[in-house]
Design an enzyme around this catalytic site. Structure first.
Site, PDB file in Angstrom:
ATOM      1  N   SER A   9     -43.015 -32.977 -15.876  1.00  0.00           N
ATOM      2  CA  SER A   9     -44.881 -32.655 -15.314  1.00  0.00           C
ATOM      3  C   SER A   9     -44.693 -34.071 -15.976  1.00  0.00           C
ATOM      4  O   SER A   9     -44.336 -35.381 -17.339  1.00  0.00           O
ATOM      5  CB  SER A   9     -45.453 -31.874 -16.742  1.00  0.00           C
ATOM      6  OG  SER A   9     -46.162 -32.603 -16.975  1.00  0.00           O
ATOM      7  N   HIS A  34     -43.829 -31.971 -12.030  1.00  0.00           N
ATOM      8  CA  HIS A  34     -44.928 -31.291 -11.537  1.00  0.00           C
ATOM      9  C   HIS A  34     -46.447 -32.295 -11.922  1.00  0.00           C
ATOM     10  O   HIS A  34     -46.336 -32.545 -12.556  1.00  0.00           O
ATOM     11  CB  HIS A  34     -45.036 -29.746 -12.704  1.00  0.00           C
ATOM     12  CG  HIS A  34     -45.638 -29.193 -13.750  1.00  0.00           C
ATOM     13  ND1 HIS A  34     -45.877 -27.987 -12.693  1.00  0.00           N
ATOM     14  CD2 HIS A  34     -46.813 -29.158 -14.599  1.00  0.00           C
ATOM     15  CE1 HIS A  34     -46.875 -27.156 -13.954  1.00  0.00           C
ATOM     16  NE2 HIS A  34     -47.110 -27.873 -14.239  1.00  0.00           N
ATOM     17  N   ASP A  36     -49.784 -31.995 -13.360  1.00  0.00           N
ATOM     18  CA  ASP A  36     -50.938 -31.376 -14.009  1.00  0.00           C
ATOM     19  C   ASP A  36     -52.496 -30.974 -13.659  1.00  0.00           C
ATOM     20  O   ASP A  36     -52.828 -32.758 -14.440  1.00  0.00           O
ATOM     21  CB  ASP A  36     -51.620 -31.461 -15.764  1.00  0.00           C
ATOM     22  CG  ASP A  36     -49.920 -30.218 -16.080  1.00  0.00           C
ATOM     23  OD1 ASP A  36     -49.301 -28.815 -15.232  1.00  0.00           O
ATOM     24  OD2 ASP A  36     -48.969 -31.007 -16.600  1.00  0.00           O
ATOM     25  N   MET A  38     -56.816 -30.890 -14.419  1.00  0.00           N
ATOM     26  CA  MET A  38     -57.489 -30.424 -15.477  1.00  0.00           C
ATOM     27  C   MET A  38     -59.065 -30.798 -15.139  1.00  0.00           C
ATOM     28  O   MET A  38     -59.211 -32.277 -14.878  1.00  0.00           O
ATOM     29  CB  MET A  38     -56.914 -31.111 -16.470  1.00  0.00           C
ATOM     30  CG  MET A  38     -56.146 -30.759 -16.575  1.00  0.00           C
ATOM     31  SD  MET A  38     -55.458 -30.956 -19.300  1.00  0.00           S
ATOM     32  CE  MET A  38     -53.398 -30.582 -18.875  1.00  0.00           C
ATOM     33  N   HIS A  67     -50.412 -27.261 -10.451  1.00  0.00           N
ATOM     34  CA  HIS A  67     -50.890 -27.183 -11.105  1.00  0.00           C
ATOM     35  C   HIS A  67     -52.488 -27.570 -11.408  1.00  0.00           C
ATOM     36  O   HIS A  67     -52.854 -27.875 -11.788  1.00  0.00           O
ATOM     37  CB  HIS A  67     -50.265 -27.305 -12.081  1.00  0.00           C
ATOM     38  CG  HIS A  67     -50.319 -25.618 -13.640  1.00  0.00           C
ATOM     39  ND1 HIS A  67     -50.535 -26.142 -14.963  1.00  0.00           N
ATOM     40  CD2 HIS A  67     -51.328 -25.122 -13.342  1.00  0.00           C
ATOM     41  CE1 HIS A  67     -50.834 -25.114 -15.523  1.00  0.00           C
ATOM     42  NE2 HIS A  67     -51.704 -24.513 -14.564  1.00  0.00           N
ATOM     43  N   MET A  69     -55.580 -26.301 -12.993  1.00  0.00           N
ATOM     44  CA  MET A  69     -56.307 -26.078 -13.999  1.00  0.00           C
ATOM     45  C   MET A  69     -57.787 -26.200 -13.885  1.00  0.00           C
ATOM     46  O   MET A  69     -58.515 -26.995 -14.006  1.00  0.00           O
ATOM     47  CB  MET A  69     -55.449 -26.313 -15.070  1.00  0.00           C
ATOM     48  CG  MET A  69     -54.431 -25.960 -15.316  1.00  0.00           C
ATOM     49  SD  MET A  69     -53.530 -26.961 -16.677  1.00  0.00           S
ATOM     50  CE  MET A  69     -52.700 -28.150 -16.208  1.00  0.00           C
ATOM     51  N   MET A 138     -47.891 -19.575 -18.859  1.00  0.00           N
ATOM     52  CA  MET A 138     -48.056 -20.759 -19.394  1.00  0.00           C
ATOM     53  C   MET A 138     -47.756 -20.019 -20.682  1.00  0.00           C
ATOM     54  O   MET A 138     -47.685 -19.248 -21.078  1.00  0.00           O
ATOM     55  CB  MET A 138     -49.810 -20.937 -19.209  1.00  0.00           C
ATOM     56  CG  MET A 138     -50.515 -21.628 -18.265  1.00  0.00           C
ATOM     57  SD  MET A 138     -49.699 -23.047 -17.868  1.00  0.00           S
ATOM     58  CE  MET A 138     -50.053 -24.096 -19.356  1.00  0.00           C
ATOM     59  N   ASP A 176     -44.315 -23.002 -18.289  1.00  0.00           N
ATOM     60  CA  ASP A 176     -44.517 -24.498 -18.428  1.00  0.00           C
ATOM     61  C   ASP A 176     -45.743 -24.735 -20.376  1.00  0.00           C
ATOM     62  O   ASP A 176     -46.085 -23.271 -20.281  1.00  0.00           O
ATOM     63  CB  ASP A 176     -45.713 -24.811 -17.100  1.00  0.00           C
ATOM     64  CG  ASP A 176     -46.608 -25.767 -17.336  1.00  0.00           C
ATOM     65  OD1 ASP A 176     -46.369 -26.687 -18.270  1.00  0.00           O
ATOM     66  OD2 ASP A 176     -47.909 -25.785 -16.814  1.00  0.00           O
TER      67      ASP A 176
END
Ligand code: DX5
Ligand code: ZN
Length: 216
Positions: A9, A34, A36, A38, A67, A69, A138, A176
């Site tokens: 990540s 990965h 992330d 957000m 991913h 979010m 998660m 994750d």
């Protein structure tokens, strides 16, 4: 069951040198990376958007496991697909047309993923399992790296693995949050095959050995 894979990540990488951190993942032999994403609303933190992903795409050949979010992931699947994401995963918790967004990701030529938080029951995603390439469980409350692994998620991994087996499906099962050399084997035994690791990967003294401990 799909072959085990490590997805380092980038959240735990150097945000002033993401290309360099991606290169470190590749140098360790990783094939996935990965990302992330957000929004400061679905989770209480902010990272980066599709512009940064597109810039990164020019610097790395790795499979970009993205991913989202976000409260409104449907608005961003197209920008991330265009940016070069290979897989785009969306959370089940916010209210939107989940089936339509999952289908849209595939229609853009990308793999899709469906994510559930530690407190969300597997029943919430069961009706959608036949339409996904990956289920992400998660193992921390999303928003920050470096948190402790939630052991109470292990029975949910088993539940998803059982549903996959019983229904003859082939999606990946990804975990994750707090995944390291000690917790990855627990997830693997429960049925996970895809392992996101931020802190444990970037802090490992021997990243190749860390990857091998996960991928076998
Ligand atoms: C947390 C993110 C994770 C994060 C995991 O919200 O979804 O991908 O990078 O970090 P570690 O591996 O440090 O728990
Ligand atoms: Zn993540």
């Amino acid at each position: 069951m799909p072959a085990p894979l490590l997805a380092p990540s980038l959240l735990a990488g150097d945000h002033a040198n993401l290309a360099g951190s991606a290169a470190e993942a590749a140098a360790a032999g990783a094939s996935w990376l990965h990302l992330d994403i957000m929004d400061g609303h679905f989770v209480p933190n902010l990272t980066f958007g599709p512009g940064t992903a597109a810039a990164l795409r020019k610097h790395t050949p790795l499979f970009l496991d993205t991913h989202l979010m976000l409260d409104n992931p449907g608005d961003y699947v197209e920008p991330f697909a265009r940016a070069g994401s290979d897989l785009i995963s969306v959370h089940i918790e916010p209210a939107y047309d989940h089936a339509a967004v999952l289908a849209r990701i595939r229609s853009l030529g990308k793999q899709n993923g469906l994510v559930l938080n530690p407190g969300t029951p597997v029943a919430a995603i069961e009706p959608l399992l036949a339409q996904v390439d990956l289920v992400l469980l998660m193992t921390v409350q999303p928003g920050f790296g470096g948190q402790s692994f939630r052991h109470d998620v292990l029975p949910k991994i088993e539940q998803v693995a059982r549903a996959r087996r019983e229904r003859g499906l082939a999606f990946r099962i990804e975990v994750d949050g707090g995944v390291d050399a000690a917790t990855a084997p627990l997830c693997r035994a429960a049925g996970a095959d895809t392992f996101v690791a931020g802190t444990a990967f970037f802090r490992a003294t021997d990243r190749v050995a860390f990857r091998r401990s996960i991928e076998g």
